[in-house]
Design an enzyme around this catalytic site. Structure first.
Site, PDB file in Angstrom:
ATOM      1  N   ARG A  57       0.801  -1.229   0.000  1.00 56.86           N
ATOM      2  CA  ARG A  57       0.000   0.000   0.000  1.00 56.86           C
ATOM      3  C   ARG A  57       0.833   1.278   0.000  1.00 56.86           C
ATOM      4  O   ARG A  57       0.483   2.240  -0.663  1.00 56.86           O
ATOM      5  CB  ARG A  57      -1.056  -0.027   1.105  1.00 56.86           C
ATOM      6  CG  ARG A  57      -0.567   0.086   2.492  1.00 56.86           C
ATOM      7  CD  ARG A  57      -1.490  -0.617   3.432  1.00 56.86           C
ATOM      8  NE  ARG A  57      -1.143  -2.036   3.453  1.00 56.86           N
ATOM      9  CZ  ARG A  57      -2.000  -3.008   3.621  1.00 56.86           C
ATOM     10  NH1 ARG A  57      -3.253  -2.759   3.779  1.00 56.86           N
ATOM     11  NH2 ARG A  57      -1.579  -4.247   3.639  1.00 56.86           N
ATOM     12  N   THR A  58       1.947   1.293   0.733  1.00 61.16           N
ATOM     13  CA  THR A  58       2.692   2.550   0.818  1.00 61.16           C
ATOM     14  C   THR A  58       3.308   2.906  -0.543  1.00 61.16           C
ATOM     15  O   THR A  58       3.261   4.051  -0.977  1.00 61.16           O
ATOM     16  CB  THR A  58       3.780   2.465   1.904  1.00 61.16           C
ATOM     17  OG1 THR A  58       3.160   2.072   3.126  1.00 61.16           O
ATOM     18  CG2 THR A  58       4.470   3.796   2.107  1.00 61.16           C
ATOM     19  N   LYS A  85      24.894  -3.842  -6.771  1.00 65.64           N
ATOM     20  CA  LYS A  85      26.262  -3.970  -7.279  1.00 65.64           C
ATOM     21  C   LYS A  85      27.253  -3.295  -6.339  1.00 65.64           C
ATOM     22  O   LYS A  85      28.414  -3.107  -6.679  1.00 65.64           O
ATOM     23  CB  LYS A  85      26.372  -3.314  -8.668  1.00 65.64           C
ATOM     24  CG  LYS A  85      25.501  -3.949  -9.730  1.00 65.64           C
ATOM     25  CD  LYS A  85      25.748  -3.237 -11.059  1.00 65.64           C
ATOM     26  CE  LYS A  85      24.872  -3.779 -12.161  1.00 65.64           C
ATOM     27  NZ  LYS A  85      25.014  -2.993 -13.390  1.00 65.64           N
ATOM     28  N   ARG A 107      12.055   3.894   1.159  1.00 63.74           N
ATOM     29  CA  ARG A 107      11.853   2.960   2.281  1.00 63.74           C
ATOM     30  C   ARG A 107      13.124   2.143   2.409  1.00 63.74           C
ATOM     31  O   ARG A 107      13.673   1.678   1.409  1.00 63.74           O
ATOM     32  CB  ARG A 107      10.656   2.041   2.019  1.00 63.74           C
ATOM     33  CG  ARG A 107      10.581   0.913   3.018  1.00 63.74           C
ATOM     34  CD  ARG A 107       9.288   0.165   2.952  1.00 63.74           C
ATOM     35  NE  ARG A 107       8.213   0.941   3.551  1.00 63.74           N
ATOM     36  CZ  ARG A 107       7.024   0.438   3.857  1.00 63.74           C
ATOM     37  NH1 ARG A 107       6.749  -0.827   3.603  1.00 63.74           N
ATOM     38  NH2 ARG A 107       6.094   1.180   4.411  1.00 63.74           N
ATOM     39  N   HIS A 135       7.771   6.460  10.290  1.00 64.66           N
ATOM     40  CA  HIS A 135       6.972   6.283   9.073  1.00 64.66           C
ATOM     41  C   HIS A 135       5.979   7.452   9.065  1.00 64.66           C
ATOM     42  O   HIS A 135       4.795   7.297   9.349  1.00 64.66           O
ATOM     43  CB  HIS A 135       6.253   4.933   9.157  1.00 64.66           C
ATOM     44  CG  HIS A 135       5.624   4.472   7.877  1.00 64.66           C
ATOM     45  ND1 HIS A 135       5.491   5.267   6.768  1.00 64.66           N
ATOM     46  CD2 HIS A 135       5.073   3.273   7.550  1.00 64.66           C
ATOM     47  CE1 HIS A 135       4.882   4.572   5.815  1.00 64.66           C
ATOM     48  NE2 HIS A 135       4.627   3.368   6.260  1.00 64.66           N
TER      49      HIS A 135
HETATM   50  C1  NCD Z   1       3.750  -0.761   8.131  1.00 64.73           C
HETATM   51  C2  NCD Z   1       5.218  -0.568   7.814  1.00 64.73           C
HETATM   52  O1  NCD Z   1       5.707  -0.978   6.777  1.00 64.73           O
HETATM   53  O2  NCD Z   1       5.861   0.018   8.664  1.00 64.73           O
HETATM   54  N1  NCD Z   1       2.932  -0.932   7.022  1.00 64.73           N
HETATM   55  C3  NCD Z   1       2.580   0.132   6.228  1.00 64.73           C
HETATM   56  O3  NCD Z   1       3.386   0.944   5.830  1.00 64.73           O
HETATM   57  N2  NCD Z   1       1.270   0.272   5.936  1.00 64.73           N
HETATM   58  C4  NCD Z   1       3.500  -1.723   9.202  1.00 64.73           C
HETATM   59  C5  NCD Z   1       3.890  -3.164   9.028  1.00 64.73           C
HETATM   60  O4  NCD Z   1       4.681  -3.531   8.171  1.00 64.73           O
HETATM   61  O5  NCD Z   1       3.386  -3.962   9.816  1.00 64.73           O
END
Ligand code: NCD
Length: 309
Positions: A57-58, A85, A107, A135
């Site tokens: 989703r993110t 690499k 990320r 986050h």
């Molecule tokens: C979270 C994350 O990646 O920190 N998910 C998200 O971004 N919706 C939480 C998780 O991974 O449980």
């Protein structure tokens, strides 16, 4: 005006800055609800999405947000980039700058990685989750969803239940919600509570009843097996029995309480299937809020880039 090149964490955003992002996000949501997915704010800009960890989703949410604002979007998965690499993050940042990127959305499994990238890159950096640290856009979308339900954040009682130790979502929510005047309660096995989190303003609860008592928001968090060694709790079944939120535990909460979860959810572990699908659940609304919040963050960072040009 949000005077920032990057959005890295909520720890140092003040109430005025948080409110500005939420207000713009609320506007974006109105546009989206009216079917308007063709906004001009990032026309001619480029955003590169760099994900060194799994996500559904993110990643898609950031991509849609940038596209709805008219940006050109590139996706780089870690396994296919030159990082595999041996290229350093600093050199990756320089390369992406040389390609005239305006925004880098990152990320990374290591806490602090986007901060390093932000230091070396001219592009604006948005943290989409760094290790167990922060986050920010997830917490902002959670706060937007809460604010829409209750009309305010000040004074809300938010109970966060689950794997708090490994959760960047819990930390960003704690910082943002405390700044906005909410009470943040946490409930988990002691092995899943990070040391010192109470000193940052969290109220640690000993029982589920204490955590949920009169709570306006009940937020479940996933048990992050990929980040933990064995032995934090006896078994998932026992975890679910003692720490999972079911229909019965919701009776302790405010009658108007809502249930949230950042996803992905382990059905039957942190929340029962019934609670996930309950009328109180805002899990899908959170996903929708996510696009609006990311549009708002991109727009505001872009406004500041234009202003300081
Ligand atoms: C979270 C994350 O990646 O920190 N998910 C998200 O971004 N919706 C939480 C998780 O991974 O449980």
């Amino acid at each position: 005006m949000l005077k920032r090149k990057d959005l890295l964490g909520l720890i140092d955003l003040n109430a005025e800055e948080l409110t500005e992002i939420l207000d713009v996000a609320a506007d974006m949501k109105r546009h989206l609800k009216a079917g308007d997915k063709n906004l001009p704010y990032l026309k001619g800009k480029t955003a590169t999405i760099l994900f060194y960890e799994n996500s559904t989703r993110t990643r898609t949410s950031f991509e849609l947000a940038a596209k709805y604002l008219g940006a050109t979007v590139i996706n780089i998965a870690a396994g296919t980039s030159s990082v595999a690499k041996g290229e350093t993050l600093v050199d990756t940042g320089k390369t992406l700058d040389a390609q005239l990127n305006d925004f880098l959305i990152m990320r990374h499994p290591m806490g602090g990685a986007p901060y390093l990238l932000a230091k070396v890159a001219k592009a604006g950096v948005l943290n989409a989750g760094d290790g167990m640290n922060e986050h920010p856009t997830q917490a902002l979308l959670d706060m937007l969803t809460m604010r829409e339900t209750f009309g305010k954040l000040d004074g809300l009682k938010v109970a966060i239940v689950g794997d708090i130790k490994h959760s960047r979502v819990a930390k960003s929510n704690l910082f943002g919600l405390k700044t906005m005047g909410a009470e943040v309660r946490m409930f988990a096995p002691e092995t899943l509570i990070p040391k010192g989190i109470d000193k940052l303003g969290a109220k640690l609860c000993k029982t589920k009843e204490e955590a949920l008592d009169g709570a306006d928001v009940v937020m479940g968090l996933r048990i992050q097996l990929e980040r933990q060694q064995a032995g934090n709790f006896p078994s998932l079944n026992e975890y679910a029995a003692f720490y999972g939120v079911d229909g019965k535990s919701l009776k302790y909460a405010n009658p108007n309480a809502i249930v949230m979860h950042p996803g992905p959810v382990n059905r039957g572990v942190e929340l029962t299937g019934k609670v996930i699908d309950h009328e109180k659940s805002r899990i899908e609304e959170q996903v929708f809020s996510g696009i609006a919040v990311r549009m708002a963050a991109l727009k505001l960072l872009n406004d500041y880039r234009e202003y300081t040009k």
